[in-house]
Every structure is written in structure tokens, then in C-alpha cells.
Design a protein around this motif. Structure first.
Motif, PDB file in Angstrom:
ATOM      1  N   GLY A 143       0.827  -0.875   0.000  1.00 36.41           N
ATOM      2  CA  GLY A 143       0.453   0.125   0.187  1.00 36.41           C
ATOM      3  C   GLY A 143       0.547   1.421   0.235  1.00 36.41           C
ATOM      4  O   GLY A 143       2.005   1.616  -0.106  1.00 36.41           O
ATOM      5  N   SER A 144       0.889   2.278   0.641  1.00 37.32           N
ATOM      6  CA  SER A 144       0.647   3.586   0.182  1.00 37.32           C
ATOM      7  C   SER A 144       1.378   4.312   2.006  1.00 37.32           C
ATOM      8  O   SER A 144       0.422   3.899   1.981  1.00 37.32           O
ATOM      9  CB  SER A 144      -0.250   4.581  -0.960  1.00 37.32           C
ATOM     10  OG  SER A 144      -1.281   4.556   0.139  1.00 37.32           O
ATOM     11  N   TYR A 145       2.051   4.856   1.686  1.00 38.59           N
ATOM     12  CA  TYR A 145       2.775   5.753   2.025  1.00 38.59           C
ATOM     13  C   TYR A 145       1.898   6.514   3.288  1.00 38.59           C
ATOM     14  O   TYR A 145       1.514   7.234   1.993  1.00 38.59           O
ATOM     15  CB  TYR A 145       4.496   6.247   2.209  1.00 38.59           C
ATOM     16  CG  TYR A 145       4.963   7.011   3.805  1.00 38.59           C
ATOM     17  CD1 TYR A 145       5.882   6.159   4.249  1.00 38.59           C
ATOM     18  CD2 TYR A 145       5.070   7.711   3.946  1.00 38.59           C
ATOM     19  CE1 TYR A 145       6.869   6.925   4.971  1.00 38.59           C
ATOM     20  CE2 TYR A 145       5.100   8.826   5.017  1.00 38.59           C
ATOM     21  CZ  TYR A 145       6.069   7.906   5.766  1.00 38.59           C
ATOM     22  OH  TYR A 145       6.688   8.217   6.895  1.00 38.59           O
ATOM     23  N   PRO A 146       1.775   6.674   4.910  1.00 44.29           N
ATOM     24  CA  PRO A 146       2.359   6.133   6.019  1.00 44.29           C
ATOM     25  C   PRO A 146       1.743   4.333   6.735  1.00 44.29           C
ATOM     26  O   PRO A 146       2.207   4.544   7.144  1.00 44.29           O
ATOM     27  CB  PRO A 146       2.295   6.929   6.495  1.00 44.29           C
ATOM     28  CG  PRO A 146       1.111   8.307   6.350  1.00 44.29           C
ATOM     29  CD  PRO A 146       0.672   7.851   4.347  1.00 44.29           C
ATOM     30  N   TYR A 147       1.283   4.314   5.277  1.00 44.55           N
ATOM     31  CA  TYR A 147       0.867   2.465   5.380  1.00 44.55           C
ATOM     32  C   TYR A 147      -0.134   2.792   6.598  1.00 44.55           C
ATOM     33  O   TYR A 147      -0.356   2.354   8.240  1.00 44.55           O
ATOM     34  CB  TYR A 147       2.300   1.881   5.949  1.00 44.55           C
ATOM     35  CG  TYR A 147       3.226   2.046   5.046  1.00 44.55           C
ATOM     36  CD1 TYR A 147       3.281   1.638   3.773  1.00 44.55           C
ATOM     37  CD2 TYR A 147       4.713   2.134   5.998  1.00 44.55           C
ATOM     38  CE1 TYR A 147       4.232   2.086   3.258  1.00 44.55           C
ATOM     39  CE2 TYR A 147       5.215   2.578   4.775  1.00 44.55           C
ATOM     40  CZ  TYR A 147       5.362   2.667   3.556  1.00 44.55           C
ATOM     41  OH  TYR A 147       6.544   2.921   2.599  1.00 44.55           O
ATOM     42  N   ARG A 148      -1.473   3.735   6.640  1.00 46.42           N
ATOM     43  CA  ARG A 148      -2.231   3.730   7.840  1.00 46.42           C
ATOM     44  C   ARG A 148      -3.454   2.304   6.708  1.00 46.42           C
ATOM     45  O   ARG A 148      -4.011   2.520   6.187  1.00 46.42           O
ATOM     46  CB  ARG A 148      -2.511   4.508   7.752  1.00 46.42           C
ATOM     47  CG  ARG A 148      -1.533   5.812   8.460  1.00 46.42           C
ATOM     48  CD  ARG A 148      -1.892   7.442   8.806  1.00 46.42           C
ATOM     49  NE  ARG A 148      -0.431   7.759   8.774  1.00 46.42           N
ATOM     50  CZ  ARG A 148      -0.694   8.775   9.430  1.00 46.42           C
ATOM     51  NH1 ARG A 148      -1.597   9.354   8.768  1.00 46.42           N
ATOM     52  NH2 ARG A 148       0.402   9.233   9.305  1.00 46.42           N
ATOM     53  N   LEU A 149      -4.499   1.839   8.331  1.00 45.70           N
ATOM     54  CA  LEU A 149      -5.531   1.637   7.577  1.00 45.70           C
ATOM     55  C   LEU A 149      -6.328   1.619   8.678  1.00 45.70           C
ATOM     56  O   LEU A 149      -6.271   0.759   9.443  1.00 45.70           O
ATOM     57  CB  LEU A 149      -5.174  -0.578   7.744  1.00 45.70           C
ATOM     58  CG  LEU A 149      -6.250  -1.386   7.338  1.00 45.70           C
ATOM     59  CD1 LEU A 149      -7.030  -0.863   5.785  1.00 45.70           C
ATOM     60  CD2 LEU A 149      -6.036  -2.693   7.969  1.00 45.70           C
ATOM     61  N   LYS A 150      -7.632   2.001   7.512  1.00 47.92           N
ATOM     62  CA  LYS A 150      -8.654   2.620   8.623  1.00 47.92           C
ATOM     63  C   LYS A 150      -9.880   1.987   8.793  1.00 47.92           C
ATOM     64  O   LYS A 150     -10.483   0.587   7.790  1.00 47.92           O
ATOM     65  CB  LYS A 150      -9.322   3.747   7.701  1.00 47.92           C
ATOM     66  CG  LYS A 150     -10.204   4.302   8.839  1.00 47.92           C
ATOM     67  CD  LYS A 150     -10.730   5.912   8.230  1.00 47.92           C
ATOM     68  CE  LYS A 150     -12.131   6.377   9.029  1.00 47.92           C
ATOM     69  NZ  LYS A 150     -12.727   7.609   9.031  1.00 47.92           N
ATOM     70  N   LEU A 151      -9.689   0.559   9.987  1.00 44.18           N
ATOM     71  CA  LEU A 151     -11.121  -0.029  10.898  1.00 44.18           C
ATOM     72  C   LEU A 151     -12.978   1.418  10.584  1.00 44.18           C
ATOM     73  O   LEU A 151     -12.635   2.243  11.249  1.00 44.18           O
ATOM     74  CB  LEU A 151     -11.106  -0.527  11.552  1.00 44.18           C
ATOM     75  CG  LEU A 151      -9.874  -1.302  11.742  1.00 44.18           C
ATOM     76  CD1 LEU A 151     -10.756  -2.594  12.996  1.00 44.18           C
ATOM     77  CD2 LEU A 151      -9.924  -2.114  10.805  1.00 44.18           C
ATOM     78  N   GLU A 152     -13.425   0.798   9.487  1.00 43.35           N
ATOM     79  CA  GLU A 152     -14.638   1.337   8.984  1.00 43.35           C
ATOM     80  C   GLU A 152     -15.724   1.330  10.903  1.00 43.35           C
ATOM     81  O   GLU A 152     -15.567   0.247  10.728  1.00 43.35           O
ATOM     82  CB  GLU A 152     -15.361   1.437   8.205  1.00 43.35           C
ATOM     83  CG  GLU A 152     -14.507   1.681   6.652  1.00 43.35           C
ATOM     84  CD  GLU A 152     -13.979   3.212   7.088  1.00 43.35           C
ATOM     85  OE1 GLU A 152     -15.237   3.811   7.171  1.00 43.35           O
ATOM     86  OE2 GLU A 152     -13.607   3.289   6.352  1.00 43.35           O
ATOM     87  N   THR A 153     -16.170   2.056  11.229  1.00 43.83           N
ATOM     88  CA  THR A 153     -17.590   1.759  12.131  1.00 43.83           C
ATOM     89  C   THR A 153     -18.466   1.553  11.267  1.00 43.83           C
ATOM     90  O   THR A 153     -18.827   1.829  10.218  1.00 43.83           O
ATOM     91  CB  THR A 153     -17.631   3.073  12.723  1.00 43.83           C
ATOM     92  OG1 THR A 153     -17.987   4.023  12.465  1.00 43.83           O
ATOM     93  CG2 THR A 153     -16.228   3.044  13.627  1.00 43.83           C
ATOM     94  N   GLU A 154     -19.857   0.843  11.991  1.00 48.77           N
ATOM     95  CA  GLU A 154     -20.873   0.706  11.897  1.00 48.77           C
ATOM     96  C   GLU A 154     -21.605   1.358  11.259  1.00 48.77           C
ATOM     97  O   GLU A 154     -21.457   2.946  11.647  1.00 48.77           O
ATOM     98  CB  GLU A 154     -21.919   0.067  13.252  1.00 48.77           C
ATOM     99  CG  GLU A 154     -21.715  -1.278  13.010  1.00 48.77           C
ATOM    100  CD  GLU A 154     -21.463  -2.431  12.180  1.00 48.77           C
ATOM    101  OE1 GLU A 154     -22.594  -2.506  10.906  1.00 48.77           O
ATOM    102  OE2 GLU A 154     -20.724  -3.697  12.035  1.00 48.77           O
ATOM    103  N   PRO A 155     -21.947   1.523  10.374  1.00 50.64           N
ATOM    104  CA  PRO A 155     -23.046   3.051   9.096  1.00 50.64           C
ATOM    105  C   PRO A 155     -24.109   3.514  10.939  1.00 50.64           C
ATOM    106  O   PRO A 155     -23.996   5.364  10.354  1.00 50.64           O
ATOM    107  CB  PRO A 155     -24.100   2.751   8.449  1.00 50.64           C
ATOM    108  CG  PRO A 155     -22.998   1.602   7.858  1.00 50.64           C
ATOM    109  CD  PRO A 155     -22.751   1.039   9.507  1.00 50.64           C
ATOM    110  N   ALA A 156     -24.863   3.030  12.178  1.00 50.41           N
ATOM    111  CA  ALA A 156     -25.819   3.980  12.551  1.00 50.41           C
ATOM    112  C   ALA A 156     -24.964   4.405  13.773  1.00 50.41           C
ATOM    113  O   ALA A 156     -25.059   5.120  14.609  1.00 50.41           O
ATOM    114  CB  ALA A 156     -26.342   2.510  13.172  1.00 50.41           C
ATOM    115  N   VAL A 157     -23.182   4.270  13.631  1.00 52.75           N
ATOM    116  CA  VAL A 157     -22.529   4.707  15.366  1.00 52.75           C
ATOM    117  C   VAL A 157     -21.712   5.208  15.048  1.00 52.75           C
ATOM    118  O   VAL A 157     -20.808   5.496  13.485  1.00 52.75           O
ATOM    119  CB  VAL A 157     -21.614   2.789  15.676  1.00 52.75           C
ATOM    120  CG1 VAL A 157     -21.030   3.897  16.944  1.00 52.75           C
ATOM    121  CG2 VAL A 157     -21.740   2.244  16.007  1.00 52.75           C
TER     122      VAL A 157
END
Length: 376
Positions: free
Chosen positions: A31-45
Motif C-alpha cells: 500500500g501507500s505511505y504512511p501505511y495506514r489501514l482505517k477500520l470503518e465503524t457501523e454506519p449507525a455508530v
């Protein structure tokens, strides 16, 4: 005769080997720098108040495969038994050494993919020394971390080609060292390579310092967690503490002006919970959780034996709070935030011992700890 209870503490082995030649160059990021992966929350949260996840290290091994299955099964059961959605673990974070003794693709099915086929949640990981190392006797050439990348650092979820029909898809981590941006935590995962006491080079250190600074910007709402395979502090007989990892961390913290809230590691096959008290008043727990399935557990060392050294300025203000060196186990971590409090809560669960006749019984709670982040 009066027996004296040993006061265990962090130690260095006096005969530490120099195996720096085993260091493996890292593959290119997926992946691209700075190598971050975002965990998505439930749409209603909008703003989740709780986050739960499992954590375990050193689950691989081939001598007693039932141990891996028991650990995986117990974590899966906790997931399925969760009464409320907020009590259900969002994922499992693996602290490395997924397979032994080398990171060969043909070891993943029996040592990881089959035991964890029924774990209901996603699994993320950092690689351990065994996952990174190359078998010199393997008849087919492969690159370091080739199988780990196929399982965890793919560019999209895909069938794992060495999984023989198993259902778990590949993970999409952007690099072998990477940052998870979770709803209530920034989890920075380091790669400590093959040498027995770990090795992190300049490029990764620079990235780590920048990630600590970035995490600090969000620390009012997110805990800062660091994960690494090699344990900085340990009281065990096999490895002892890692001076390179201690010096790396302290140098990075000083340069960044940021300390994490907690540090997790594996490598040592037991459970240890240390606390380090810093001069600025901050206390950072250092947790070792490397008893995830490999058959050999590591006992603690008598710090007064000549093979070990417990006196060092690097051990100042470092205390061993609790340990378990005769049971396999895993962690369940909860992060809870309300308008009035912000805490990390940890629970360490252990399996019955090897000699127990009741290996199907539930894992039992061994240790519990809390890190209070309120008002920082």
C-alpha cells in the motif's frame, strides 16, 4: 529448611548471541505511505463508546497442533458468547510467529488457516522472526515474508492460494509495518525482523516517530498502542530482555516527544506484565503474550544465577507485576470511553495445563489490568 521465593524481574542473558547476519531485507509495501489501514465503524455508530479485540502471539507449531486449535476455539467461543454487540471482539490482532520454524507457505494451512477457520472475526497481524526467516534447506526458492504477504498484505481480499479450499480471505494490510486506525485506538505495528533480539532499521524508525506524533494528535479520543514481536522486557530463561528493542523504543519516544499508552509483544512463550514508570509521571505497561500455541513454554529465570543479569540502568523503574509461565493463553482487550472516563481494560485467559484431563473446559481468567487515560 526455609525456602525463599524468587523475586522475578527483567533480565539480560549474559551469553547473548550476535545473529545480526540473519536480518532479512523487507519486501516492497503493498500500500501507500504512511501505511495506514482505517477500520470503518457501523454506519449507525457515530462515536463508539467501546471497542473489544483479541490479541495473541506465537500460535504456530507442529508438535502439538491441538494447542493452536484450543486457543483459536476459546477465542471464537468468546466471540460467539458475547451477549451485546459492543462486547463482541471486532478482530484478532496477532503478535507474530504464525508459523514455525520458517515462513514457508506450506506451513500456513495446518498451523494457522485450519485452526483459525472458525474464528468469526477478521484477523490482522505483524510478522514474527519465524514468519520472516527463510528455510535454507527448502527445495523451492521463496522470498522472505512471501507467504505472510499473500495472507495479510494483499491489495484486496482474495482466496489464499495455499489454503486448500478454506474460506478465510487474505487481509489488506499496507505493509509489514503498519498502523491500524481503529475507532478508539491507533495501533502501530512494528516489524522486528529475524535476529533473536530484534532489529529495526533507520527507515522504519523514522516512520514510527512520525506515526507516534500523528497518533498524539488524536490521543484525546484514541488510545495509542504499540505492537511488536520481540519483547523489550522479559524475565524468561530462553530469551531474556532485548536491549536493542528497549533502546530503539526509548530513543523513538524521546525524539517524538510521545509515549504510547501500552506496548504488546510476543516472541517469549509465556505471559508477563511489566510496568515502566517514567520520570514525567507516565506509567506504560509492557505486556508479553507469546503463549498462543507453540508447545514449548518459557519459564522464568532466577535473576541471581550467573547466566542472567538483572542490574542495568535500562531496568530502572521497571516492575514485573504478574506472569504465567506454565499455561497457554490469550488476551482480550477492551477500550471504553464515556464523557467521564477513558480506559483500556485487559484480561488474560489461560487454557488448562498440559496434564489436565479437561482440555474442553472454558479458558479461565488469570489476570486483569486497567490503564486509565481519563483527562490526559
Amino acid at each position: 529448611m526455609i525456602s525463599t521465593k524468587i523475586l522475578y524481574k527483567a533480565v539480560f542473558k549474559t551469553d547473548q548471541i550476535d545473529d545480526s547476519h540473519t536480518f532479512q531485507p523487507l519486501p516492497l509495501p503493498s500500500g501507500s505511505y504512511p501505511y495506514r489501514l482505517k477500520l470503518e465503524t457501523e454506519p449507525a455508530v457515530e462515536a463508539p463508546q467501546a471497542m473489544v479485540f483479541h490479541m495473541v502471539g506465537d500460535t504456530g507449531g507442529f508438535k502439538q497442533p491441538d494447542l493452536q486449535k484450543q486457543i483459536a476455539g476459546q477465542m471464537a467461543q468468546q466471540y460467539l458468547n458475547a451477549v451485546c454487540p459492543e462486547d463482541r471482539p471486532s478482530f484478532l490482532y496477532h503478535l507474530g510467529d504464525i508459523v514455525y520454524h520458517y515462513g514457508e507457505a506450506d506451513q500456513y494451512e495446518s498451523q494457522f488457516l485450519e485452526p483459525y477457520e472458525t474464528y468469526p472475526g477478521p484477523i490482522y497481524a505483524i510478522a514474527g522472526n519465524h514468519d520472516t526467516d527463510i528455510n535454507p534447506d527448502c527445495c523451492e526458492h521463496y522470498e522472505s515474508l512471501e507467504a505472510f504477504y499473500a495472507a495479510f498484505c494483499n491489495t484486496c481480499p482474495a482466496t489464499i492460494h495455499f489454503a486448500s479450499g478454506l474460506q478465510r480471505k487474505s487481509q489488506v494490510q499496507p505493509n509489514v509495518y503498519w498502523t491500524m486506525q481503529a475507532p478508539l485506538a491507533t495501533i502501530i505495528g512494528l516489524h522486528t525482523n529475524v535476529p533473536k533480539y530484534g532489529c529495526i532499521q533507520k527507515e522504519q524508525k523514522s516512520w514510527f516517530i512520525k506515526e507516534l506524533k500523528e497518533a498524539a494528535k488524536h490521543s484525546a479520543d484514541k488510545a495509542i498502542i504499540v505492537c511488536m514481536h520481540h519483547a523489550p522486557y522479559s524475565a524468561d530463561v530462553n530469551h531474556g530482555s532485548s536491549q536493542p528493542m528497549i533502546e530503539f523504543l526509548e530513543s523513538a519516544f524521546e525524539e517524538a516527544g510521545v509515549k504510547p499508552d501500552i506496548i504488546f509483544s510476543g516472541h517469549v512463550h509465556n505471559y508477563q506484565r511489566f510496568s515502566k514508570h517514567y520520570a514525567d509521571g507516565k506509567t506504560v505497561p509492557f505486556i508479553v503474550a507469546g503463549a498462543g500455541g507453540f508447545d514449548e513454554l518459557h519459564g522464568l529465570a532466577d535473576p541471581y544465577e550467573p547466566n542472567y543479569r538483572a542490574e542495568s540502568e535500562l531496568f530502572e523503574q521497571v516492575e514485573l507485576e504478574n506472569y504465567c509461565d506454565n499455561r497457554h493463553g490469550f488476551l482480550k482487550i477492551a477500550i471504553e470511553k464515556t464523557p467521564f472516563s477513558f480506559v483500556i481494560k485487559g484480561e488474560y485467559y489461560t487454557l488448562p495445563g498440559k496434564d489436565s484431563q479437561h482440555t474442553d473446559q472454558e479458558a479461565s481468567l488469570f489476570d486483569r489490568f486497567t490503564v486509565d487515560l481519563t483527562g490526559r
